[in-house]
Structures are given as C-alpha cells and as structure tokens.
Design an enzyme around this catalytic site. Structure first.
Site, PDB file in Angstrom:
ATOM      1  N   ASP A  19       0.824  -1.218   0.000  1.00  0.00           N
ATOM      2  CA  ASP A  19       0.000   0.000   0.000  1.00  0.00           C
ATOM      3  C   ASP A  19       0.855   1.264   0.000  1.00  0.00           C
ATOM      4  OD1 ASP A  19      -2.403  -1.293  -0.097  1.00  0.00           O
ATOM      5  OD2 ASP A  19      -2.871  -1.080   2.039  1.00  0.00           O
ATOM      6  N   ARG A 100       0.282   5.884  16.821  1.00  0.00           N
ATOM      7  CA  ARG A 100      -0.056   6.851  15.759  1.00  0.00           C
ATOM      8  C   ARG A 100       0.322   8.296  16.091  1.00  0.00           C
ATOM      9  NH1 ARG A 100       0.555   2.843  12.718  1.00  0.00           N
ATOM     10  NH2 ARG A 100      -1.222   1.473  12.418  1.00  0.00           N
ATOM     11  N   ASP A 129      -7.140   4.545  12.356  1.00  0.00           N
ATOM     12  CA  ASP A 129      -5.790   5.100  12.255  1.00  0.00           C
ATOM     13  C   ASP A 129      -5.738   6.399  11.448  1.00  0.00           C
ATOM     14  OD1 ASP A 129      -4.602   3.237  13.900  1.00  0.00           O
ATOM     15  OD2 ASP A 129      -4.259   1.802  12.287  1.00  0.00           O
ATOM     16  N   SER A 181      -4.651  -8.264   8.079  1.00  0.00           N
ATOM     17  CA  SER A 181      -4.045  -6.940   8.205  1.00  0.00           C
ATOM     18  C   SER A 181      -3.419  -6.871   9.600  1.00  0.00           C
ATOM     19  CB  SER A 181      -5.130  -5.874   8.038  1.00  0.00           C
ATOM     20  OG  SER A 181      -4.640  -4.649   8.538  1.00  0.00           O
TER      21      SER A 181
END
Ligand code: ARG
Length: 431
Positions: A19, A100, A129, A181
């Site tokens: 990605d 994050r 996220d 994931s």
C-alpha cells in the site's frame, strides 16, 4: 529554474508494504509531488529498516528518514498508558492507537525539516488510524495538508492496485494475498481481516506469533516479580532494566505461558463494529500488576475516581486525541497519582493465565493492624456503631416517614388536611 525544482514536497509514513509503496508512485504521478519517505521504528517486526529505506529510494523518493522511536514510545507513551491502565472498552490495550500520535509527531518534524507542505499516510477510510494521524497532525501543525492516497485513489480492490504497482515498477511479492491486516509495535500485535471477519470463526493458529497455545504451555507455573518506581515498571525479578528491554523480556515469559491473547468485537470510532485479535503479553501483565500496586497504595477516593477517568483517557486516545488539552489534563491527574507508586508485584503465569499472587510497597495504605482479625486489632470495632448510625441517618429518617405515610390511619389524616386522595407511592397526587 527547472520545473522539477519547483515541485512541492510530501512526507509519507512509509512501511515498505504494498500500500505505502504504491502511495509513493501515486503521490509522484497523480499529485506531482516530491516524496520524502519516513520510516519509523516503533518496535515492530521487520526484516531490516535499511532494506525498506533502499526500497523507498529505488521507488524514487527524494529523501528517506529512518527514525528510531522505540525509546520515546516507551518513555513518553507507554508510561502514560500504564499510568492510565489503558484499556479501551475494558479490553483493548490501545497498541495501535498509542503509536499513531508518535509517528504523527515525527511526520510533522520531518515536514518542517524539509519545508514540506504535505504529509501522507497509507490508511484506508474505514479505520481509526486515519483519524489518529490526521487529528494528531492537525493539532501539532494546523497548516500542514494531509493526503490519504488509499482513501482517495480509484484503484478499487487489490487486483487494480497490483496492476498499478506493476505498471509503475513497484515490486509485488509472489504471494501478495496477505490473509490478515497486521499492525505491531513494542506493545504488541493487532490482527484483523481475512477469516477473522466472521465473528463466529475461531482465530486460526497462524495469527499468533508472540504467544503459544495455552494447551502447549509448560505444566509448571512461572513466577515473575515486577518492580515499579513511581508507577513505571523498572525491574524483573530484581534486575533493573530500561522499559523497552523489560517489555521484551516479559513478552517472552508471558508468551511462553500462552498469556496475552485477546479476541474481541470492538466499536471503531468511525461507527462500525469490527472483530479484532490482539497479542499483548507483557502489556496485559504489566497493567494487571500496576493495578494491583494501585489497589495497595492509592487512597480510596483517588482510586475510585481514577477508574472513571481511565475510561475517558482510553476514549481520548482511541479516538485520536492524544494531543488534546483534555487528554493532557487527564495525564496530569494520572501522573499525580503515581508519585508514591513504588513497590513490587508477584505474578504467576500458568497455562494462558496470569494472576497477581503478591504485592508489596513502602507506600502501602494497607495496614495489617487495621485489617487483622487477631487480638492485636487496632481497629475500634465499637466506634463502627456510631459511624453506621450517622451515615445511615438520612435513610432511617426517610424510611420512618415513608412507613408513617403508608399507615392507613395516617393516610386518612392527610386526606382530611389536604382534602385529596390518599398518598400512594408511584401515583400522581393532587394537593
Ligand atoms: N482496531 C485497532 C485500533 O483501532 C487496531 C488497528 C490496527 N490496524 C491494522 N492495520 N491492523 O487501534
């Protein structure tokens, strides 16, 4: 001046995966930006940050910044999480939510260093996220513009993305269909998607990498003594060590005993429920130990109100509001409760379980002389009567009056005075 030199810059949070690799090309091709890749080490499993940095350069990034964030993650983020016994919905120890804001802060720093007007991340539009990155960035530098290519591009599902990758020289591994994931860092691993999307399906054995199946765990328990200084874990079995090393060692011990797995349905901030699996062996054990020490040392009202504020802290962090003034105020409260929290907790790991079997602190408010049922009891049991009489006085008064009003003779008397229906609890009364 050549056109190339006038390009604007974007700093991308780069992981090396498909990605974010496609993001590099997309930002170059579709947005005409120079891409600076930022690669953060938050303690995740990886096969070499240098290799990933090389890949970013190969894909045409004008610069690559590799930032080691592990110590900062431990000292500035995990210590706060431990102080707040961080647990969203009483189950999820916030591992992704904690990394994050840290990554965002470094994205902002790198953007400032390079004079970039844009920052970018590879999150989808369905998760938490994206909220965490963008809210953190907006709080730290409201002038920065955020691009979320995966949310914006028209690459549809995986096959289109792979075709775009191939057409643009992005290496695509043979077995591209990663079944899950995964996000991981020093605090643990988050695993979602694939067969886990069926909430009825038991998680397959291959999702777990940090913990063994409890069935295969040793038949003897393992004891570990965790030392705390001012609320921060500082030693294992008396050996002092920095927090990242302590977490790594405890991950090993807890994981070998099959402790640390979570399988839950979670409420995402964007409004949907998702099925999530987590492995947080050391994190769960440390929070359990930390709570046990708080039970021993915190004054009752502090402890009770802290429990409520912990929920608010977890919600703030889950919802991406790490840098909010409210979260900072909550941190100040948490921190003020931790100053005397020095002591040790004994944990017993056995077949997928972890229980607290001992706790000790010089700051303990537990007083054996008050608690004991032996002869040398310092508690004045006779004084309890006065305490109960006074604390229950308002209820006694209320109950006495209620009984009087309900007595038939009294109701009649009230009727005469007020000239209305008898008083009946739960019914409307006109005076
Ligand atoms: N649901 C968790 C959270 O919102 C974990 C997300 C992890 N991301 C992932 N790509 N697996 O914090």
């Amino acid at each position: 001046m050549s056109k190339e030199l006038t390009k604007e810059k974007v700093v991308l949070a780069y992981s090396g995966g498909l990605d974010t690799s496609v993001c590099i090309k997309w930002l170059q091709n579709e947005m005409n930006l120079d891409v600076i890749a930022m690669l953060g080490n938050v303690g995740q499993e990886h096969d070499g940050l240098e290799k990933i940095a090389e890949k970013a350069k190969m894909l045409g990034c004008v610069a690559v910044e590799v930032v080691d964030m592990v110590d900062e993650f431990a000292s500035e983020y995990l210590t706060c999480a431990i102080a707040a016994n961080a647990m969203y919905e009483n189950k999820y120890p916030l591992l992704s939510a904690l990394s994050r804001p840290l990554i965002s802060a470094h994205l902002v720093d790198v953007a400032h260093t390079y004079g970039a007007a844009y920052v970018a991340h590879g999150c989808t539009g369905k998760g938490n996220d994206q909220v965490r990155f963008e809210t953190s960035i907006a709080t730290l530098d409201p002038s920065l513009k955020v691009i979320a290519p995966v949310r914006e591009w028209d690459l549809g599902m995986r096959p289109d993305e792979i075709a775009y990758a191939k057409a643009n020289g992005v290496p695509v591994a043979q077995s591209i269909e990663k079944p899950y994931s995964i996000d991981d860092n020093l605090w643990g691993r988050a695993i979602e998607a694939g067969v886990l999307e069926d909430p009825w399906a038991e998680p397959p054995a291959d999702i777990w990498t940090m913990t063994c199946d409890p069935v295969d765990a040793p038949n003897e328990p393992t004891y570990v003594e965790v030392g705390f200084k001012a609320g921060v874990p500082c030693s294992l079995d008396g050996a002092k060590m920095p927090l990242p090393a302590l977490i790594a060692q405890l991950n090993g011990i807890a994981g070998e005993n099959g402790f640390g797995r979570i399988d839950m349905i979670e409420n995402r901030y964007v409004g949907l429920k998702s099925r999530e699996c987590y492995e947080v062996p050391a994190g769960l054990a440390l929070i359990q130990a930390h709570k046990a020490l708080e039970d021993l040392c915190l004054e009752r009202d502090v402890l009770h109100h802290k429990l409520a504020l912990e929920q608010l802290w977890a919600d703030q962090v889950y919802n991406g509001r790490w840098f909010s003034p409210f979260k900072q105020a909550l941190d100040a409260f948490m921190s003020s409760t931790q100053q005397q929290l020095t002591g040790a907790v004994k944990l017993k790991f056995y077949k997928g379980g972890c229980v607290v079997v001992g706790r000790s602190s010089a700051a303990a408010l537990y007083d054996a002389a008050l608690a004991t049922y032996d002869n040398d009891d310092a508690f004045d049991q006779k004084a309890a009567k006065g305490f109960i009489d006074i604390q229950g006085l308002s209820l006694k008064t209320w109950a006495t009056k209620k009984a009087a009003l309900e007595a038939p003779s009294q109701s009649a008397a009230f009727d005469v005075v007020a000239g209305t229906q008898p008083v009946a609890y739960g019914k409307a009364v006109n005076y």
